[in-house]
Each structure stands twice: as C-alpha cells, then as structure tokens.
Design a protein around this motif. Structure first.
Motif, PDB file in Angstrom:
ATOM      1  N   GLY A   1     -33.959  48.480 -67.596  1.00  9.78           N
ATOM      2  CA  GLY A   1     -34.565  49.390 -68.560  1.00  9.78           C
ATOM      3  C   GLY A   1     -36.032  49.164 -68.838  1.00  9.78           C
ATOM      4  N   CYS A   2     -36.712  48.361 -68.026  1.00  3.86           N
ATOM      5  CA  CYS A   2     -38.144  48.102 -68.239  1.00  3.86           C
ATOM      6  C   CYS A   2     -38.978  49.349 -67.941  1.00  3.86           C
ATOM      7  CB  CYS A   2     -38.612  46.964 -67.344  1.00  3.86           C
ATOM      8  SG  CYS A   2     -37.819  45.379 -67.663  1.00  3.86           S
ATOM      9  N   LEU A   3     -40.164  49.400 -68.502  1.00  2.00           N
ATOM     10  CA  LEU A   3     -41.095  50.501 -68.246  1.00  2.00           C
ATOM     11  C   LEU A   3     -41.287  50.718 -66.748  1.00  2.00           C
ATOM     12  CD1 LEU A   3     -43.249  52.571 -69.138  1.00  2.00           C
ATOM     13  CD2 LEU A   3     -44.881  50.667 -69.311  1.00  2.00           C
ATOM     14  N   GLU A   4     -41.349  49.633 -65.996  1.00  2.00           N
ATOM     15  CA  GLU A   4     -41.550  49.688 -64.547  1.00  2.00           C
ATOM     16  C   GLU A   4     -40.502  50.556 -63.846  1.00  2.00           C
ATOM     17  OE1 GLU A   4     -40.874  46.346 -61.158  1.00  2.00           O
ATOM     18  OE2 GLU A   4     -42.483  45.896 -62.589  1.00  2.00           O
ATOM     19  N   THR A   5     -39.273  50.548 -64.360  1.00  4.61           N
ATOM     20  CA  THR A   5     -38.182  51.261 -63.681  1.00  4.61           C
ATOM     21  C   THR A   5     -38.323  52.775 -63.757  1.00  4.61           C
ATOM     22  OG1 THR A   5     -36.721  51.289 -65.633  1.00  4.61           O
ATOM     23  CG2 THR A   5     -36.586  49.367 -64.166  1.00  4.61           C
ATOM     24  N   GLU A   6     -39.207  53.267 -64.635  1.00  4.62           N
ATOM     25  CA  GLU A   6     -39.395  54.713 -64.775  1.00  4.62           C
ATOM     26  C   GLU A   6     -40.814  55.176 -64.472  1.00  4.62           C
ATOM     27  OE1 GLU A   6     -37.208  57.022 -65.268  1.00  4.62           O
ATOM     28  OE2 GLU A   6     -35.440  55.836 -65.787  1.00  4.62           O
ATOM     29  N   ALA A   7     -41.789  54.232 -64.464  1.00  2.00           N
ATOM     30  CA  ALA A   7     -43.182  54.663 -64.381  1.00  2.00           C
ATOM     31  C   ALA A   7     -43.979  54.089 -63.215  1.00  2.00           C
ATOM     32  CB  ALA A   7     -43.894  54.316 -65.693  1.00  2.00           C
ATOM     33  N   ALA A   8     -43.500  53.023 -62.581  1.00  2.00           N
ATOM     34  CA  ALA A   8     -44.246  52.428 -61.467  1.00  2.00           C
ATOM     35  C   ALA A   8     -44.198  53.328 -60.240  1.00  2.00           C
ATOM     36  CB  ALA A   8     -43.685  51.052 -61.144  1.00  2.00           C
TER      37      ALA A   8
ATOM     38  N   ASP B   1     -51.376  31.968 -74.493  1.00  2.00           N
ATOM     39  CA  ASP B   1     -51.320  30.507 -74.441  1.00  2.00           C
ATOM     40  C   ASP B   1     -51.061  29.973 -73.037  1.00  2.00           C
ATOM     41  OD1 ASP B   1     -51.805  30.401 -77.108  1.00  2.00           O
ATOM     42  OD2 ASP B   1     -49.948  29.383 -77.667  1.00  2.00           O
ATOM     43  N   ASP B   2     -50.161  30.608 -72.310  1.00  2.00           N
ATOM     44  CA  ASP B   2     -49.798  30.132 -70.975  1.00  2.00           C
ATOM     45  C   ASP B   2     -50.422  30.956 -69.849  1.00  2.00           C
ATOM     46  OD1 ASP B   2     -48.086  28.080 -71.959  1.00  2.00           O
ATOM     47  OD2 ASP B   2     -46.550  29.585 -72.370  1.00  2.00           O
ATOM     48  N   GLY B   3     -51.263  31.935 -70.219  1.00  5.23           N
ATOM     49  CA  GLY B   3     -51.895  32.781 -69.214  1.00  5.23           C
ATOM     50  C   GLY B   3     -51.029  33.934 -68.759  1.00  5.23           C
ATOM     51  N   PHE B   4     -49.916  34.180 -69.452  1.00  6.58           N
ATOM     52  CA  PHE B   4     -48.963  35.192 -69.004  1.00  6.58           C
ATOM     53  C   PHE B   4     -49.046  36.487 -69.814  1.00  6.58           C
ATOM     54  CE2 PHE B   4     -46.030  31.360 -67.942  1.00  6.58           C
ATOM     55  CZ  PHE B   4     -46.784  31.096 -66.803  1.00  6.58           C
ATOM     56  N   ALA B   5     -50.005  36.611 -70.694  1.00  5.71           N
ATOM     57  CA  ALA B   5     -50.096  37.804 -71.540  1.00  5.71           C
ATOM     58  C   ALA B   5     -50.301  39.061 -70.693  1.00  5.71           C
ATOM     59  CB  ALA B   5     -51.253  37.659 -72.526  1.00  5.71           C
ATOM     60  N   GLY B   6     -49.732  40.166 -71.152  1.00 14.59           N
ATOM     61  CA  GLY B   6     -49.966  41.443 -70.486  1.00 14.59           C
ATOM     62  C   GLY B   6     -48.837  41.920 -69.606  1.00 14.59           C
ATOM     63  N   GLU B   7     -47.639  41.379 -69.767  1.00  4.22           N
ATOM     64  CA  GLU B   7     -46.519  41.843 -68.942  1.00  4.22           C
ATOM     65  C   GLU B   7     -45.973  43.174 -69.487  1.00  4.22           C
ATOM     66  OE1 GLU B   7     -45.287  40.963 -66.033  1.00  4.22           O
ATOM     67  OE2 GLU B   7     -46.907  39.498 -65.879  1.00  4.22           O
ATOM     68  N   PHE B   8     -46.840  44.131 -69.503  1.00  8.87           N
ATOM     69  CA  PHE B   8     -46.570  45.475 -70.016  1.00  8.87           C
ATOM     70  C   PHE B   8     -45.435  46.152 -69.262  1.00  8.87           C
ATOM     71  CE2 PHE B   8     -48.339  50.002 -70.230  1.00  8.87           C
ATOM     72  CZ  PHE B   8     -47.915  50.219 -71.539  1.00  8.87           C
ATOM     73  N   SER B   9     -45.368  45.888 -67.970  1.00  9.54           N
ATOM     74  CA  SER B   9     -44.382  46.524 -67.095  1.00  9.54           C
ATOM     75  C   SER B   9     -42.953  46.240 -67.531  1.00  9.54           C
ATOM     76  CB  SER B   9     -44.583  46.018 -65.663  1.00  9.54           C
ATOM     77  OG  SER B   9     -44.159  46.951 -64.714  1.00  9.54           O
ATOM     78  N   HIS B  10     -42.778  45.149 -68.266  1.00  6.45           N
ATOM     79  CA  HIS B  10     -41.423  44.698 -68.580  1.00  6.45           C
ATOM     80  C   HIS B  10     -41.044  44.894 -70.050  1.00  6.45           C
ATOM     81  CE1 HIS B  10     -41.319  43.425 -64.506  1.00  6.45           C
ATOM     82  NE2 HIS B  10     -42.390  42.674 -64.681  1.00  6.45           N
TER      83      HIS B  10
ATOM     84  N   GLY C   1     -30.057  51.571 -67.325  1.00  6.28           N
ATOM     85  CA  GLY C   1     -29.252  50.715 -66.463  1.00  6.28           C
ATOM     86  C   GLY C   1     -29.900  50.351 -65.149  1.00  6.28           C
ATOM     87  N   LYS C   2     -31.156  50.728 -64.963  1.00  8.17           N
ATOM     88  CA  LYS C   2     -31.848  50.438 -63.697  1.00  8.17           C
ATOM     89  C   LYS C   2     -32.356  48.995 -63.693  1.00  8.17           C
ATOM     90  CE  LYS C   2     -33.435  55.166 -62.726  1.00  8.17           C
ATOM     91  NZ  LYS C   2     -34.629  56.020 -62.494  1.00  8.17           N
ATOM     92  N   LEU C   3     -32.023  48.283 -62.625  1.00  9.88           N
ATOM     93  CA  LEU C   3     -32.443  46.887 -62.496  1.00  9.88           C
ATOM     94  C   LEU C   3     -33.930  46.829 -62.170  1.00  9.88           C
ATOM     95  CD1 LEU C   3     -31.371  43.949 -62.532  1.00  9.88           C
ATOM     96  CD2 LEU C   3     -31.141  44.145 -60.038  1.00  9.88           C
ATOM     97  N   CYS C   4     -34.649  46.025 -62.905  1.00 13.30           N
ATOM     98  CA  CYS C   4     -36.089  45.852 -62.690  1.00 13.30           C
ATOM     99  C   CYS C   4     -36.324  44.660 -61.768  1.00 13.30           C
ATOM    100  CB  CYS C   4     -36.777  45.640 -64.042  1.00 13.30           C
ATOM    101  SG  CYS C   4     -38.570  45.403 -63.937  1.00 13.30           S
ATOM    102  N   SER C   5     -37.506  44.563 -61.230  1.00 11.87           N
ATOM    103  CA  SER C   5     -37.854  43.431 -60.356  1.00 11.87           C
ATOM    104  C   SER C   5     -37.821  42.105 -61.099  1.00 11.87           C
ATOM    105  CB  SER C   5     -39.246  43.644 -59.752  1.00 11.87           C
ATOM    106  OG  SER C   5     -40.233  43.696 -60.783  1.00 11.87           O
ATOM    107  N   CYS C   6     -37.893  42.152 -62.439  1.00  9.45           N
ATOM    108  CA  CYS C   6     -37.876  40.924 -63.230  1.00  9.45           C
ATOM    109  C   CYS C   6     -36.458  40.413 -63.447  1.00  9.45           C
ATOM    110  CB  CYS C   6     -38.552  41.142 -64.579  1.00  9.45           C
ATOM    111  SG  CYS C   6     -37.624  42.200 -65.724  1.00  9.45           S
ATOM    112  N   GLY C   7     -35.456  41.225 -63.058  1.00  6.79           N
ATOM    113  CA  GLY C   7     -34.072  40.834 -63.242  1.00  6.79           C
ATOM    114  C   GLY C   7     -33.411  41.446 -64.453  1.00  6.79           C
ATOM    115  N   LYS C   8     -34.209  42.046 -65.355  1.00  7.37           N
ATOM    116  CA  LYS C   8     -33.670  42.739 -66.520  1.00  7.37           C
ATOM    117  C   LYS C   8     -33.499  44.220 -66.162  1.00  7.37           C
ATOM    118  CE  LYS C   8     -34.199  38.893 -68.822  1.00  7.37           C
ATOM    119  NZ  LYS C   8     -33.041  38.036 -69.177  1.00  7.37           N
TER     120      LYS C   8
END
Length: 404
Positions: free
Chosen positions: A251-258, A226-235, A242-249
């Motif tokens: 434990g995101c996928l990004e913290t282990e796979a990017a 709806d807002d064009g934001f679909a697909g934020e798979f990284s988060h 406990g690893k801080l992600c670039s999004c501010g949360k």
C-alpha cells in the motif's frame, strides 16, 4: 600559516564551484577572513591558474567589483547516477560541463550480485575515454537508491558487497576518493546549489522515477535525518490496495505512483482493450527505461490513455505532497529527476489533489514547479557531493595514493 593558507585556498575553490562567480568581498565574507588576506590568496590562485577574473559585476553605483570564477579544467569529478535499472556515468569539469558523452549501462541492482565490479570497471573505462588524468580528479560521486550510510560508505539496500564498504571497494580499484549518498538527497542538493531551490528556505524536491523519492531542504540546508535516511516518501502507506511494495510492505505511495506502477497499469489497460499508440507487445519486451520513456513520449503527443496514466500518478503524488505541506509548510515543491520530463502533465492533477486534501491556508503559498535541471539533476548532484567533501577528499586521496 602555510597550512592555513592551503585550507583557505580549498575553501575558496569550494565556494567558487558552488557560487559560480564571486567578488573578493563576497569570498571574504564566505570564508570569514579579512579582505586583505582574501585578496592575497585570490591573487595567488589567479597566478597559479586555478582562478580566472571574469569581468566586473553590474553597476549599482560606485566602482564595480572584479568577479572571480574557477578555471573549468583545474580538476574534475566523476559523476555516477544510479537508479534501480540504469546507471549513467560522466566526467565533469568545475563548471559541471561534461568531458565526453554520458555513458549508460542497464544494471538491475536488485538482481545483480556483481554490480559493484561492473560499476567499477565502467568508472575506469569512462575515465580512460575522457582522457582525464587521475591525478586531476577530485573524487567520484555516486548517487544511488536505498538506505545509505554516507559516512561509512554503506548501502543497506544494494548492491551487495562482501569485501568491505562500497567506497573502499571502488577506491581500491580506482585510486580515487569515492563518496556515496541517496539519489533523492543528491537531486535535492543539485536543486539547492544550482537549480530551482537556490536561495529558497524550505523546499521539497520530489524525485519522480521508479520510486517517488524526496529530498528535503529545511532552513536553506539539506536535511538528511539522524541516520541519513530521511525522505523515504515513496513508502508512505497511503493505500489499502494489497500491492506489495519493493520495501516489503504493501500500500505504499510507490505502488500507485512510481513509473513501475504506471508501466504495470499501461500493460493492464492495453490487455483490456484500451486504445493507444502504445503497444502491449512492445512494452512487454522493452526495458523499464524504454517502457517508461515510451509512455511519457506518448503522453507528450496527446495520447489519451498515456495522459490518464500519468495524471492518475500525479494525483496520487499530490496526495503525498499534501501530507508534506501539512507537516512542513514548504514554500516550494520541485518536480525533478527522471520523470520530471512529464512534469507539465503531472502539475494539474497534483494541484487538484492539493485542492482536495490540503487545508487552504497551509497550501496557499506553496508553489509547484518543474525542475530546469530535469534528469541531469542526479548527475550534477553526484558531482556536487564530491565538491561538498572536497577538503576531506584531498586528505583521502593522499592516503589512497600512499597505500598504493
């Protein structure tokens, strides 16, 4: 009728760009106009030097139809592919061939408030170097990470701009229409129109890079939400690390796979004494781009530690893909973007994760493949964005020129 003819001409140009080559009957079907009218407009486009006859289609019995393609130099696009650390720019013709070489600049978007000035100056420089007249440029397509309102020309993540929208800022300083969209969405657009997802119904395009992006193709069309934001798979929150992600949360996928996580793990492993052709001192002083490339290159040469790092990332990506398969049941998953060059190393652990975490019936017919477009996909997607908005771009171009 003259106005309608111009509209049909633009539509034909658009379809020929995306299809590469079409017969008159195929063009007629796509623009939903009679064969006689389509033939008349195609002949005019040939006479005007926009379209060329490119031989006949293979015989399937009966008379072989004449095929048509765009003349490559009728107009151009400026393609800008941005990630968190590196921006690449090039002028492309109507066959997506480069005019001049790809220009690359290191640009950390998160820590550079003057990023828009740098990007705009570089766009003008690349156009000048290519020798392309600005009046032959259909538009500037920019793919970038972040939460993007493509309609309004705003990136809510970065870069900052206090002088209006990103699109207006660059248009005012180049005199050319500008379109922006999320990098992973445009990588998926490139795969849909020119790559592995062409003629496929439901496809997940994984952008392996500094994050783990996702472009979703559902029912043969790019799905943006709806807002064009679909697909934020990284988060997707997959880990309790406990690893801080670039999004501010955390434990995101990004913290282990990017790739940023892979570089961090490489430095930790080398510091603890792991044997590898990789050197901690070299990685520490390298740019993220060079460090990521070094790890991928070492893995390609069989370095055990580098292979382990990428395999672990692949397994974690596979855990995320398992969720996508359970939700959307895609027939195809394409590994694309910067990290797709390590695709063969990622494939096996991704499949292992699917074997462990997917219901077999759901994953039975999902194929995992590596993009043929690779790192080029983002540049092609940026160019495709311009042509997707071609009719609107012409109107905007006239307004920009009138204002100037």
């Amino acid at each position: 009728m003259a106005g309608k003819t111009q509209l049909y001409r633009k539509r034909i140009i658009n379809h020929l760009y995306f299809s590469r080559m079409l017969s008159c009957a195929e063009v007629s079907e796509k623009i939903e106009k009679s064969l006689s009218l389509t033939t008349k407009i195609l002949n005019e486009l040939v006479e005007d030097g926009y379209v060329i006859e490119t031989g006949h289609a293979p015989s399937s019995g009966g008379r072989r139809p004449q095929m048509y393609s765009l003349k490559p130099d009728i107009m151009y696009t400026v393609s800008v592919a941005m990630d968190q650390f590196v921006t690449r720019l090039v002028v492309m013709d109507m066959q997506n061939q480069h005019i001049g070489k790809i220009e690359s600049i290191e640009l950390n978007l998160a820590s550079n408030p003057g990023a828009l000035d740098i990007i705009t100056d570089k766009i003008n420089e690349v156009i000048d170097k290519s020798g392309t007249p600005k009046n032959k440029i259909a538009g500037i397509g920019i793919s970038m990470p972040g939460f993007i309102d493509a309609k309004e020309g705003i990136n809510y993540s970065f870069p900052g701009n206090r002088q209006g929208t990103i699109t207006a800022f660059i248009e005012n300083r180049t005199g050319i229409p500008v379109f922006i969209d999320n990098d992973s969405s445009l990588i998926a657009l490139a795969e849909l129109k020119f790559g592995a997802a062409r003629n496929k119904k439901n496809v997940m395009v994984i952008n392996v890079g500094w994050g783990i992006g996702l472009g979703m193709i559902l029912n043969n069309a790019l799905f943006r939400g709806d807002d064009g934001f679909a697909g934020e798979f990284s988060h997707i929150p997959l880990f309790q690390n406990g690893k801080l992600c670039s999004c501010g949360k955390s434990g995101c996928l990004e913290t282990e796979a990017a790739l940023t996580a892979v570089i961090e793990k490489a430095l930790e492993g080398l510091a603890s004494g792991r044997t590898s052709v990789l050197k901690k001192s070299a990685l520490e002083v390298s740019s993220p781009e060079d460090a990521g490339d070094a790890i991928i290159a070492a893995a390609a040469k069989g370095d055990r530690f580098a292979v382990e790092l990428l395999s672990e990332a692949g397994y974690n990506i596979g855990r995320g893909i398992a969720i996508l398969i359970h939700l959307l049941n895609p027939g195809l998953v394409v590994l694309s973007g910067r990290g797709s060059s390590s695709g063969k190393i990622l494939q096996a652990p991704i499949q292992q994760a699917l074997n462990e975490h997917c219901i077999p019936r759901l994953a039975a017919n999902t194929e995992i493949i590596i993009s043929d477009l690779g790192h080029e996909a983002q540049l092609i997607g940026s160019a495709a964005l311009v042509m997707e908005k071609y009719e609107k771009g012409i109107t905007r171009k006239n307004k920009i020129q009138e204002a100037a």
